[in-house]
Design an enzyme around this catalytic site. Structure first.
Site, short mmCIF file in Angstrom:
data_model
loop_
_atom_site.label_atom_id
_atom_site.label_comp_id
_atom_site.label_asym_id
_atom_site.label_seq_id
_atom_site.Cartn_x
_atom_site.Cartn_y
_atom_site.Cartn_z
N GLY A 34 -0.87 5.79 -0.39
CA GLY A 34 0.08 5.40 0.64
C GLY A 34 1.04 4.38 0.10
O GLY A 34 0.97 3.99 -1.07
N GLY B 119 3.85 -2.58 -1.46
CA GLY B 119 3.82 -1.73 -2.63
C GLY B 119 2.98 -0.49 -2.39
O GLY B 119 2.36 -0.32 -1.35
N ALA B 120 2.97 0.34 -3.41
CA ALA B 120 2.24 1.59 -3.30
C ALA B 120 0.76 1.35 -3.59
O ALA B 120 0.40 0.44 -4.31
CB ALA B 120 2.81 2.60 -4.28
N VAL B 121 -0.07 2.21 -3.00
CA VAL B 121 -1.51 2.11 -3.22
C VAL B 121 -2.00 3.40 -3.88
O VAL B 121 -1.63 4.50 -3.46
CB VAL B 121 -2.26 1.91 -1.88
CG1 VAL B 121 -3.74 1.72 -2.12
CG2 VAL B 121 -1.69 0.74 -1.12
N LYS C 282 -3.52 -1.56 -5.42
CA LYS C 282 -2.20 -1.81 -4.82
C LYS C 282 -1.30 -2.45 -5.85
O LYS C 282 -1.63 -3.47 -6.43
CB LYS C 282 -2.35 -2.72 -3.60
CG LYS C 282 -1.01 -3.07 -2.97
CD LYS C 282 -1.21 -3.84 -1.68
CE LYS C 282 -1.73 -2.98 -0.57
NZ LYS C 282 -0.85 -2.83 0.57
N ASP D 214 1.14 -8.22 10.51
CA ASP D 214 1.49 -6.80 10.45
C ASP D 214 0.31 -5.94 10.90
O ASP D 214 -0.07 -4.99 10.22
CB ASP D 214 1.95 -6.46 9.04
CG ASP D 214 2.80 -5.20 9.00
OD1 ASP D 214 3.23 -4.73 10.07
OD2 ASP D 214 3.00 -4.65 7.90
#
Ligand SMILES: *[C@@H]1O[C@H](CO)[C@@H](O)[C@H](O)[C@H]1NC(C)=O
Ligand SMILES: *[C@@H]1O[C@H](CO)[C@@H](O)[C@H](O)[C@H]1NC(C)=O
Ligand SMILES: *[C@@H]1O[C@H](CO)[C@@H](O)[C@H](O)[C@H]1NC(C)=O
Ligand SMILES: *[C@@H]1O[C@H](CO)[C@@H](O)[C@H](O)[C@H]1NC(C)=O
Ligand SMILES: *[C@@H]1O[C@H](CO)[C@@H](O)[C@H](O)[C@H]1NC(C)=O
Ligand SMILES: *[C@@H]1O[C@H](CO)[C@@H](O)[C@H](O)[C@H]1NC(C)=O
Ligand SMILES: *[C@@H]1O[C@H](CO)[C@@H](O)[C@H](O)[C@H]1NC(C)=O
Ligand SMILES: *[C@@H]1O[C@H](CO)[C@@H](O)[C@H](O)[C@H]1NC(C)=O
Ligand SMILES: *[C@@H]1O[C@H](CO)[C@@H](O)[C@H](O)[C@H]1NC(C)=O
Length: 827
Positions: free
Chosen positions: A489, A494-496, A512, A607
């Protein structure tokens, strides 16, 4: 000269000096002066982030902000090279303010009609030149602003806020904000001519397109004489309870977005809580001619196949306005065409239509004219449109309506070039592998940097442990994730990627990769340690990290059942049972409560949403992404970026710029609870097919309706109908009522997270809450683009009038809610 001692005074009567008919020097070389209350500082600065620039500007910035934030620049067009003691800001004997240098002479001066005899630098950041007989201003920096609109600035039809060229270049950029021609709205303009966003007309207490302005908090807006050339608009900010001023600013940023920032004194960071247009690709000509815009990537602009940035250096510093050029120059028979798919552009470009033409006729026509950049060809209708000018605002058509039979063919000599994908700007900070050779030339510098970094020795051995965290090498993680190949995801930080540790245990992990890590090595480690020490059964565990040169990676336990969000779509194959849902709700509440109350330092998640609630193999909830906001350099814009399209989770005080407390998380949790109960997203935006009409988005928001039904005791209407009534009535009522308590407008009325846990457990009695009123105002306007298509008709099939139900709670502010009255299509 005793005058210098008076420099720090709020009001500086210069008449004594000026009467001597001598110029008065205000600033010399590296001196600075403070405004009253010491909030702002005036002096020379260099905006370069690399420190080696020789461009200096006279400007005003916040005295207390750790990273300099400039609110005004005098000599935008004519920088001064390294100011020495011969570089001065002075009030001349003739009554003008000038910036004089020994090398270039006078580089900047004020254009006041009446001579000035004194000046003051007010606590609001206004540099004021005063006239001789009274202290009425003859010139003010507030009337000659740059890109920043401060509280108290009186905006008239003469006022224009013009962006910086790039984040490190204050020269005037292409974007500006000002009053529209009818003096009743604000517009963002490209090149002072093309409007691309507007507030909409003034209605008396707010603008049509910005209904959230009326949320009654600390901002007061006043518009005098709207609809007339004498219109003037300003806003003020109520000081905090201890009467210290709240710092706030609107900025037209170099990429054309209008952003509102507020200083968070507790967290010591600037919080961006409002921006327009929210979708960067709606900024006119952002990516220049033939540039391709995508709001899904970190860097918005890219060049399509066979093209390169026209000005690679500018592109690298995020000025994309020159767009893209063909990789090979010339215009001869060797050109060919490549289908780039269903890309579309905004606006008018000269085209010539060829009816009933075959594709080869189309190609020939294009090849015959060097101005032709390509063509659209519709294979069904044999219609061909030849593009004779480079189009602007090229976007992926998935965000467009209309046919998808048209294919864009772009002209280039690409037949014999190797297969290339869309070449991006500078986006990769960590783990650049393999693909680097096909990236644009702007990456060369980075490439060299990376090569060098590979050679430098790592400071720490692989097994060095900080508290209970393992320090991983980049190589290890690269191997574990199989070259970052399986993406799980992409969050705000950042991207995981999925990975498997090759340490004999074959443990699955989620890695991550932090984008644009803002903090330095030491700070990063300190923060990571803090996060590593936070352990709770309902929080995702951090196992370790990697911090090597530019690489900042975090290694977490892998959660096999993914995020809660994937179960909330109406089309998801798996249905969560009521028992599971209730357990997830309680677990999540416990996880957040621990962050708020259980750790040594209170942590606000900021969040909370289904995407950040992960499920382990037994469907236990684990909250993820906590504590990361600090890691990205105290700049909440990254967090905000993730909230694009998920504004509905954001508490009203956040949008109003009030300091954020743990109650902001409570609000987001309430919104998440509603989704869990209803088994749906609060706004459906992920419709199958992904078609959405940008001009007239359908908006349908679940919470206002759900809140009303819950308060009226109709919880059964709100609970996911796919459960077929298989749920615990009492638990459902409790959970639904708690949700409404959590989304109360006033944060003081919302229960603390610890209380929420007790309420869910049934230990504390849950009474009927008052109706929350602001939910609608907060999601109106451009902030929330949902698509009505694909909504299940739970509500409609109950025989209720849809329009009645959509207006739900009437908006207390009287502002127009743009989803009111929209009827969602029946499924
Ligand atoms: C300002 O400049 C003078 C020389 O022009 C230098 O001696 C002094 O250290 C500088 N001060 C600062 C704060 O840089
Ligand atoms: C630093 O900035 C200046 C001007 O902004 C630029 O000319 C120079 O190339 C930059 N240096 C590096 C190492 O990036
Ligand atoms: C500017 O400074 C130079 C010396 O640095 C001086 O000769 C000149 O007269 C000054 N100009 C004005 C307008 O004061
Ligand atoms: C703003 O300036 C205009 C013209 O200078 C003036 O008429 C008006 O009163 C000012 N408005 C405010 C709110 O100060
Ligand atoms: C805004 O006001 C202008 C008059 O100044 C009017 O012509 C226009 O139709 C209004 N727009 C909307 C959307 O109401
Ligand atoms: C901006 O406008 C000017 C004059 O109208 C024009 O010459 C210039 O090319 C424009 N620049 C861009 C980037 O559109
Ligand atoms: C190319 O097209 C432009 C625009 O229609 C036209 O002005 C020009 O004369 C054409 N050139 C050739 C060589 O046909
Ligand atoms: C456009 O969007 C579609 C679907 O989201 C995607 O598959 C495709 O790769 C995108 N095209 C480009 C050029 O990004
Ligand atoms: C493409 O072909 C041209 C001419 O045949 C040649 O000069 C050029 O080097 C080729 N480019 C590539 C990338 O192979």
């Amino acid at each position: 000269m005793p005058c210098t001692y008076l420099l720090l005074l709020f009001l500086f009567p210069l008449s004594a000096c000026a009467k001597n008919n001598k110029a008065f020097i205000i600033i010399k070389g590296n001196q600075t002066i403070l405004s009253s209350q010491s909030i702002f500082r005036l002096g020379f600065f260099t905006p370069s982030t690399n420190g080696s620039s020789s461009n200096w500007y006279l400007g005003i910035w916040y005295a207390s902000s750790p990273n300099p934030v400039y609110v005004w620049v005098a000599n935008r067009n004519r920088p001064v090279s390294d100011p020495d003691s011969s570089t001065t800001l002075q009030l001349t004997s003739t009554g003008y303010l000038i910036l004089n240098t020994s090398r270039d002479g006078v580089v900047w001066r004020t254009e006041n009609e009446n001579p000035a005899t004194g000046f003051r630098f007010s606590g609001s950041g206004n540099l004021i030149l005063t006239g001789e007989y009274d202290s009425s201003p003859v010139w003010q920096s507030f009337q000659n602003p740059t890109d920043t609109w401060l509280p108290g600035m009186n905006v008239t039809r003469q006022t224009s806020f013009t962006s910086w060229r790039t984040p490190s270049d204050p020269s005037p950029g292409l974007y500006s904000l000002g009053l529209g021609p009818g003096f009743n709205e604000f517009q963002l303009l490209h090149n002072e001519t093309t409007p691309y966003w507007s507030t909409g007309n003034w209605t008396g207490d707010s603008f049509v397109g910005v209904p959230e302005m009326t949320v009654p908090y600390i901002y007061t807006f006043s518009f005098l004489n709207p609809y007339t050339p004498a219109a003037s608009f300003k806003y003020i900010v109520t000081p905090s309870s201890d009467s210290s001023p709240r710092l706030s600013r609107f900025v037209v940023d170099s990429n054309g977005q209008l952003k509102q920032w507020a200083w968070e004194p507790q967290g010591q960071f600037w919080n961006m809580f409002w921006l327009q247009p929210e979708d960067q690709c709606r900024v006119h000509a952002l990516c220049g001619p033939l540039g391709f815009c995508s709001s899904k990537t970190l860097e918005p602009c890219a060049c399509i196949r066979g093209f390169l940035p026209k000005n690679a250096a500018a592109w690298g510093s995020t000025d994309y306005s020159d767009g893209c050029r063909r990789e090979y120059d010339g215009c001869d028979g060797r050109d060919a065409f490549e289908a780039v798919g269903d890309l579309r552009y905004d606006g008018v470009v000269e085209t010539s239509r060829l009816e009933q033409a075959s594709k080869s006729v189309c190609e020939k026509r294009c090849l015959g004219n060097c101005s032709c950049v390509g063509f659209y060809y519709n294979g069904k209708s044999n219609l061909c449109r030849i593009l004779l000018e480079s189009p602007m605002n090229i976007k992926n058509s998935s965000s467009w309506t209309g046919t998808t039979d048209d294919v864009l063919y772009i002209r280039d000599r690409i037949k014999n070039s190797s297969k290339r994908s869309v070449s991006r700007g500078v986006i990769i900070l960590c783990g650049v592998v393999g693909s680097i050779s096909v990236l644009g030339s702007t990456l060369f510098a980075l490439l060299i940097l990376l090569r060098r970094s590979k050679k430098t020795k790592r400071e720490e051995g692989d097994g060095f442990a900080v508290s209970n965290l393992k320090v991983f090498s980049f190589k290890e993680l690269h191997k574990a994730t199989n070259g970052f190949s399986e993406k799980l995801g992409h969050g705000g930080f950042g991207a995981v990627f999925k990975g498997t540790l090759h340490d004999g245990t074959s443990t699955s992990v989620a890695v991550k990769r932090l984008e644009r890590p803002g903090s330095g090595e030491g700070e990063f480690r300190a923060e990571v340690c803090t996060i590593g020490n936070i352990q709770h059964v309902n929080l995702v565990r951090l196992r370790g990290f990697c911090s090597e040169n530019l690489h900042r990676l975090l290694v977490y336990d892998y959660m096999p059942n993914g995020s809660l969000s994937s179960y909330l779509s109406r089309t998801s194959p798996e249905l969560l049972s009521w028992e599971t849902r209730f357990r997830i709700a309680l677990g999540t509440a416990k996880g957040i409560a621990y962050l708020h109350e259980g750790c040594r330092d209170c942590i606000i998640h900021c969040d909370i949403k289904p995407e950040n609630i992960l499920l382990d193999s037994d469907y236990n909830a684990k909250v993820s992404d906590f504590g990361l906001a600090k890691l990205v350099g105290r700049d909440f814009s990254r967090v905000l970026a993730t909230m694009r399209g998920t504004w509905g989770y954001v508490a009203p005080e956040w949008i109003s710029g009030l300091p954020i407390t743990t109650k902001a998380d409570v609000y987001s949790f309430g919104m998440t609870l509603l989704e869990l109960i209803g088994g749906r997203r609060n706004v459906v935006s992920d419709t199958p097919g992904g078609e959405k009409d940008e001009k007239e988005p359908e908006k349908w928001f679940f919470p206002p309706w759900a809140a009303r039904e819950i308060i009226q005791g109709n919880v059964d209407l709100v609970v996911d109908s796919r459960l077929n009534g298989e749920y615990n009535n009492e638990e459902a009522t409790r959970m639904a009522t708690v949700a409404i308590w959590c989304i109360q407008d006033n944060e003081e009325i919302r229960p603390a997270m610890g209380t929420v846990v007790k309420m869910l457990e049934g230990v504390v009695e849950v009474t009927v809450p008052p109706p929350p009123k602001l939910i609608q105002a907060l999601v109106s306007g451009d902030s929330y683009i949902g698509v009505g298509n694909g909504l299940s008709g739970t509500s409609c099939s109950e025989g209720r009038g849809c329009s009645d139900l959509l207006t739900g709670l009437s908006s207390p502010t009287g502002s127009r809610s743009s989803f009111g009255g929209k009827i969602p299509p029946s499924p």
